[in-house]
Design an enzyme around this catalytic site. Sequence first.
Site, short mmCIF file in Angstrom:
data_model
loop_
_atom_site.label_atom_id
_atom_site.label_comp_id
_atom_site.label_asym_id
_atom_site.label_seq_id
_atom_site.Cartn_x
_atom_site.Cartn_y
_atom_site.Cartn_z
N THR A 150 -89.63 -21.14 36.27
CA THR A 150 -89.42 -20.17 35.21
C THR A 150 -88.30 -19.21 35.59
O THR A 150 -87.43 -18.87 34.80
CB THR A 150 -90.71 -19.38 34.93
OG1 THR A 150 -91.75 -20.29 34.59
CG2 THR A 150 -90.51 -18.40 33.79
N THR A 176 -96.38 -19.30 33.69
CA THR A 176 -96.72 -20.06 32.48
C THR A 176 -97.90 -21.00 32.69
O THR A 176 -98.54 -21.41 31.73
CB THR A 176 -95.52 -20.89 31.97
OG1 THR A 176 -95.04 -21.71 33.03
CG2 THR A 176 -94.41 -19.99 31.49
N SER A 177 -98.19 -21.36 33.95
CA SER A 177 -99.32 -22.26 34.21
C SER A 177 -99.80 -22.07 35.64
O SER A 177 -99.13 -21.45 36.46
CB SER A 177 -98.91 -23.72 33.99
OG SER A 177 -97.93 -24.12 34.95
N GLY A 178 -101.00 -22.60 35.89
CA GLY A 178 -101.56 -22.52 37.23
C GLY A 178 -102.22 -23.83 37.58
O GLY A 178 -102.49 -24.67 36.72
N ASN A 203 -82.47 -12.97 42.04
CA ASN A 203 -83.28 -13.50 40.93
C ASN A 203 -82.37 -13.90 39.79
O ASN A 203 -81.52 -13.12 39.36
CB ASN A 203 -84.26 -12.43 40.45
CG ASN A 203 -85.44 -12.25 41.37
OD1 ASN A 203 -86.41 -12.99 41.29
ND2 ASN A 203 -85.35 -11.28 42.26
N HIS A 253 -96.62 -14.11 47.44
CA HIS A 253 -95.58 -14.31 46.42
C HIS A 253 -95.22 -15.77 46.39
O HIS A 253 -94.90 -16.37 47.43
CB HIS A 253 -94.35 -13.46 46.74
CG HIS A 253 -93.32 -13.51 45.65
ND1 HIS A 253 -91.96 -13.47 45.90
CD2 HIS A 253 -93.45 -13.62 44.31
CE1 HIS A 253 -91.32 -13.53 44.76
NE2 HIS A 253 -92.19 -13.63 43.77
N ASP A 254 -95.25 -16.38 45.21
CA ASP A 254 -95.05 -17.82 45.12
C ASP A 254 -93.72 -18.27 45.70
O ASP A 254 -93.62 -19.34 46.32
CB ASP A 254 -95.22 -18.33 43.69
CG ASP A 254 -94.39 -17.58 42.65
OD1 ASP A 254 -93.52 -16.76 43.03
OD2 ASP A 254 -94.63 -17.80 41.45
N GLY A 290 -94.59 -12.46 41.16
CA GLY A 290 -94.53 -11.13 41.76
C GLY A 290 -94.69 -9.98 40.78
O GLY A 290 -94.81 -10.17 39.57
N GLY A 310 -90.45 -26.98 40.48
CA GLY A 310 -90.44 -27.89 39.35
C GLY A 310 -89.06 -28.32 38.92
O GLY A 310 -88.84 -29.46 38.48
#
Length: 492
Positions: free
Chosen positions: A261, A13-15, A298, A238-239, A80, A404
Amino acid sequence: MKHNFFAVDLGATSGRTILGSFTTGGLELEEVNRFPNQLIETGGHFFWDIYALYQNIIDGLRIVAQRGVNITSIGIDTWGVDFVFVGKDGHFLRQPYAYRDPHTVGAPEKFFERVPAKQVYDLTGIQVMNFNSLFQLDTLRRNNDSALNAADKILFMPDALSYMLTGKMVTEYTIASTAQIVNAKTRRLAPELLKALDLTEDNFGRFVYPGELVGVLTEEVQKITGLGAIPVIAVAGHDTGSAVAAVPALNKEFAYLSSGTWSLMGVETEAPVITPETEKLNFTNEGGVAGTIRLLKNICGMWLLERCRGDWAELSYPELIAEAQQAEPFRSIINPDEALFANPANMKEAIQQYCKETNQPVPETCGEVVRCIFESLALRYREVLENLNKLSSHPIKTLHVIGGGSKNDLLNQFTANSTGVDVVAGPSEATAIGNVMMQAIAAGDASNVEDMRRIVNGSVSLSTFQPQDKERWDKAYSKYLNVLEKYSKISQ
């Protein structure tokens, strides 16, 4: 000399871009620029705007160049499974599809008609999700997709962006592992699955692992930004891989919950855990840093609230939390991972529909909806943690919440209450920290991840939430399991 590392951290959704460094005083982070990452809906599909993402990265690099900051290296992490097709001339063939595009609904079942599900899981250890790259690629193959037909190379999102910066094509291990085309044991691309997709290893870039050099900024990028030939390092692309690297744990008796998210809950292992039980529970074995495997699940996380908030623009996040605290406890419960919530036109209406169909009170106010989401997530976390306890080789005494969501005190307390273990929240910037960590290790600022985790533990503010109201939450968990069973029967 102080090393400054430029971390590009892109979520669904954001960077943002961040300057980070490790000094004798600990960890230092500074946000350079932040920007939205929005889905583009056109022609019946959902796309990402990779050119906008690239431009925002360039803008961040220009800012640090104008400030005269000497950058040691650059690292990129993203969500991903999504990827870009590259033609023989080196140009992208179109904007990349987004994993929330509905074209893969039912795709796993179609693929398993040709390659048995058990064979796929035994090879990859990856949980079945319809948007995994394996099923995206197979769907495009079945649809005779023109971009796939013309593709010379396939680059996952962080690798595509590093290609735009360096002109070098790589396939980074952690991001590739999310695709469900990597052999979990050899930790290389699985030829059997590539063959089923009419692909070969030649369709991908050079295979690299976290800490390896991708290349240096092209002369074009150097001219645009005002920087020199700065190295781009393959971090955990991958974050979640980057986030887990930054878990501030001082021992191995922990589980992690990367909360954003998506919520990803798991443990670190030295080898993949691929058994009939993990297959039945749909657990995934994704690549981690320093030779680790992330055994995880997940869970649809704050996506539920983010979609609702789109219709509640007049209410701030603190106001929604306050309303949720005032709402009646355990009035309505949902399964956050139900397909109904994947990408509905209206999330609040989808939640109301689920509650109505399971004969529960329908949440009407914002506070009731938010409370429903938070309590349901906490109960889902308990279910997953109980399964992890059975699968883990070590006891789980602490749940580290990073990302977050670690700033959400109400959800963190609910999670502690539900799971019955201490919840340690922080750091919220775990992904960026993990990105910087791998660059720092590559630069020789530290020798291993354990040393870095100790530095992180001493450098960031952490909050601990202890379990409360055990009896009420045990009763709520029983209700949660009953609701899930009821909806399962209804939806069959």
